[in-house]
Scaffold this motif. Structure first.
Motif, mmCIF file in Angstrom:
data_model
loop_
_atom_site.group_PDB
_atom_site.id
_atom_site.type_symbol
_atom_site.label_atom_id
_atom_site.label_comp_id
_atom_site.label_asym_id
_atom_site.label_seq_id
_atom_site.Cartn_x
_atom_site.Cartn_y
_atom_site.Cartn_z
ATOM 1 N N MET A 1 30.596 43.957 43.545
ATOM 2 C CA MET A 1 29.318 44.183 42.898
ATOM 3 C C MET A 1 28.818 42.822 42.457
ATOM 4 S SD MET A 1 30.057 47.628 40.770
ATOM 5 C CE MET A 1 31.289 46.892 39.745
ATOM 6 N N HIS A 2 27.779 42.347 43.092
ATOM 7 C CA HIS A 2 27.392 40.964 42.879
ATOM 8 C C HIS A 2 26.582 40.710 41.617
ATOM 9 C CE1 HIS A 2 29.090 39.741 46.613
ATOM 10 N NE2 HIS A 2 28.381 40.618 47.278
ATOM 11 N N THR A 3 26.185 41.729 40.892
ATOM 12 C CA THR A 3 25.431 41.482 39.667
ATOM 13 C C THR A 3 26.293 41.578 38.425
ATOM 14 O OG1 THR A 3 24.787 43.800 39.560
ATOM 15 C CG2 THR A 3 23.244 42.288 40.611
ATOM 16 N N ASN A 4 27.419 42.243 38.505
ATOM 17 C CA ASN A 4 28.308 42.413 37.362
ATOM 18 C C ASN A 4 29.734 42.067 37.756
ATOM 19 O OD1 ASN A 4 26.289 43.588 35.685
ATOM 20 N ND2 ASN A 4 27.901 44.809 34.744
ATOM 21 N N ASP A 5 30.361 41.196 36.998
ATOM 22 C CA ASP A 5 31.776 40.938 37.221
ATOM 23 C C ASP A 5 32.581 42.168 36.822
ATOM 24 O OD1 ASP A 5 31.124 38.426 38.052
ATOM 25 O OD2 ASP A 5 31.797 37.418 36.235
ATOM 26 N N PHE A 6 33.785 42.278 37.350
ATOM 27 C CA PHE A 6 34.636 43.421 37.057
ATOM 28 C C PHE A 6 36.080 42.964 36.939
ATOM 29 C CE2 PHE A 6 34.060 43.100 41.638
ATOM 30 C CZ PHE A 6 35.366 43.063 42.100
ATOM 31 N N GLN A 7 36.914 43.860 36.445
ATOM 32 C CA GLN A 7 38.348 43.629 36.350
ATOM 33 C C GLN A 7 39.057 44.593 37.293
ATOM 34 O OE1 GLN A 7 38.472 44.437 32.114
ATOM 35 N NE2 GLN A 7 39.225 42.362 31.777
ATOM 36 N N GLN B 1 47.645 46.414 37.478
ATOM 37 C CA GLN B 1 47.526 44.962 37.541
ATOM 38 C C GLN B 1 47.438 44.422 36.121
ATOM 39 O OE1 GLN B 1 47.474 43.257 40.780
ATOM 40 N NE2 GLN B 1 48.362 45.293 40.987
ATOM 41 N N THR B 2 48.137 43.324 35.864
ATOM 42 C CA THR B 2 48.140 42.756 34.517
ATOM 43 C C THR B 2 47.198 41.573 34.384
ATOM 44 O OG1 THR B 2 50.037 41.385 35.083
ATOM 45 C CG2 THR B 2 50.490 43.520 34.053
ATOM 46 N N ASN B 3 46.787 40.963 35.494
ATOM 47 C CA ASN B 3 45.857 39.842 35.442
ATOM 48 C C ASN B 3 44.438 40.401 35.485
ATOM 49 O OD1 ASN B 3 44.430 37.504 35.616
ATOM 50 N ND2 ASN B 3 45.143 36.931 37.641
ATOM 51 N N HIS B 4 43.828 40.584 34.330
ATOM 52 C CA HIS B 4 42.520 41.229 34.235
ATOM 53 C C HIS B 4 41.383 40.223 34.156
ATOM 54 C CE1 HIS B 4 44.282 45.280 32.687
ATOM 55 N NE2 HIS B 4 44.771 44.901 33.844
ATOM 56 N N GLY B 5 41.483 39.131 34.911
ATOM 57 C CA GLY B 5 40.391 38.171 34.945
ATOM 58 C C GLY B 5 39.149 38.780 35.578
ATOM 59 N N MET B 6 37.999 38.287 35.182
ATOM 60 C CA MET B 6 36.737 38.804 35.702
ATOM 61 C C MET B 6 36.460 38.202 37.078
ATOM 62 S SD MET B 6 35.965 40.807 33.291
ATOM 63 C CE MET B 6 34.270 41.304 33.481
ATOM 64 N N GLN B 7 35.953 39.021 37.987
ATOM 65 C CA GLN B 7 35.612 38.564 39.327
ATOM 66 C C GLN B 7 34.437 39.377 39.858
ATOM 67 O OE1 GLN B 7 39.808 39.764 40.214
ATOM 68 N NE2 GLN B 7 38.910 40.231 42.203
ATOM 69 N N ASP B 8 33.811 38.913 40.949
ATOM 70 C CA ASP B 8 32.709 39.687 41.529
ATOM 71 C C ASP B 8 32.981 40.107 42.962
ATOM 72 O OD1 ASP B 8 32.155 37.359 42.967
ATOM 73 O OD2 ASP B 8 30.017 37.497 42.658
ATOM 74 N N THR B 9 34.109 39.718 43.518
ATOM 75 C CA THR B 9 34.547 40.209 44.823
ATOM 76 C C THR B 9 36.050 40.442 44.761
ATOM 77 O OG1 THR B 9 34.967 37.999 45.728
ATOM 78 C CG2 THR B 9 32.759 38.920 46.082
ATOM 79 N N ALA B 10 36.540 41.324 45.631
ATOM 80 C CA ALA B 10 37.973 41.588 45.695
ATOM 81 C C ALA B 10 38.321 42.111 47.079
ATOM 82 C CB ALA B 10 38.381 42.624 44.648
ATOM 83 N N VAL C 1 23.759 46.997 44.651
ATOM 84 C CA VAL C 1 24.612 47.600 45.677
ATOM 85 C C VAL C 1 26.065 47.245 45.447
ATOM 86 C CG1 VAL C 1 22.828 47.664 47.446
ATOM 87 C CG2 VAL C 1 24.287 45.656 47.273
ATOM 88 N N ILE C 2 26.919 48.095 45.942
ATOM 89 C CA ILE C 2 28.344 47.828 46.032
ATOM 90 C C ILE C 2 28.689 48.059 47.497
ATOM 91 C CG2 ILE C 2 28.897 50.189 45.293
ATOM 92 C CD1 ILE C 2 31.503 49.064 44.144
ATOM 93 N N HIS C 3 29.372 47.107 48.108
ATOM 94 C CA HIS C 3 29.563 47.189 49.553
ATOM 95 C C HIS C 3 30.734 46.342 50.015
ATOM 96 C CE1 HIS C 3 27.862 43.144 50.361
ATOM 97 N NE2 HIS C 3 27.251 43.394 49.229
ATOM 98 N N ARG C 4 31.079 46.534 51.279
ATOM 99 C CA ARG C 4 32.075 45.719 51.953
ATOM 100 C C ARG C 4 31.353 44.713 52.827
ATOM 101 N NH1 ARG C 4 37.135 48.304 53.154
ATOM 102 N NH2 ARG C 4 37.577 46.257 54.002
ATOM 103 N N HIS C 5 31.954 43.569 53.056
ATOM 104 C CA HIS C 5 31.342 42.522 53.881
ATOM 105 C C HIS C 5 31.784 42.618 55.340
ATOM 106 C CE1 HIS C 5 29.035 40.066 51.111
ATOM 107 N NE2 HIS C 5 29.908 40.435 50.201
ATOM 108 N N ILE C 6 31.749 43.819 55.881
ATOM 109 C CA ILE C 6 31.988 44.045 57.300
ATOM 110 C C ILE C 6 30.803 44.865 57.786
ATOM 111 C CG2 ILE C 6 33.505 45.110 59.022
ATOM 112 C CD1 ILE C 6 35.838 44.571 57.072
#
Length: 68
Positions: A1-7, A16-25, A47-52
């Motif tokens: 989700m490119h507008t909001n970071d997530f954990q 998962q114990t590493n809860h750093g914020m990110q915008d892709t996974a 939008v939320i999507h895959r890059h394929i």
């Protein structure tokens, strides 16, 4: 989700114990991730999507409507 970071909270059911914020996974093939996010600053549509590219045709893109 490119507008909001997530954990990332879990990958294939493993917490998962590493809860750093990110915008892709990366998502494991045939796997899943549980994420959490807060929509505070971006009301409207995103939008939320895959890059394929063929995933769009297979319904793997979604539009989120974020309301305050």
């Amino acid at each position: 989700m490119h507008t909001n970071d997530f954990q990332v909270m879990s990958i294939n059911g493993r917490p998962q114990t590493n809860h750093g914020m990110q915008d892709t996974a990366d998502v494991p093939q045939r796997g899943n991730r549980v994420i959490r996010t807060r929509f505070l600053d971006y009301p409207g549509r995103t939008v939320i999507h895959r890059h394929i590219l063929n995933h769009e045709d297979l319904g793997m893109m979604s539009v989120l409507q974020i309301d305050k």
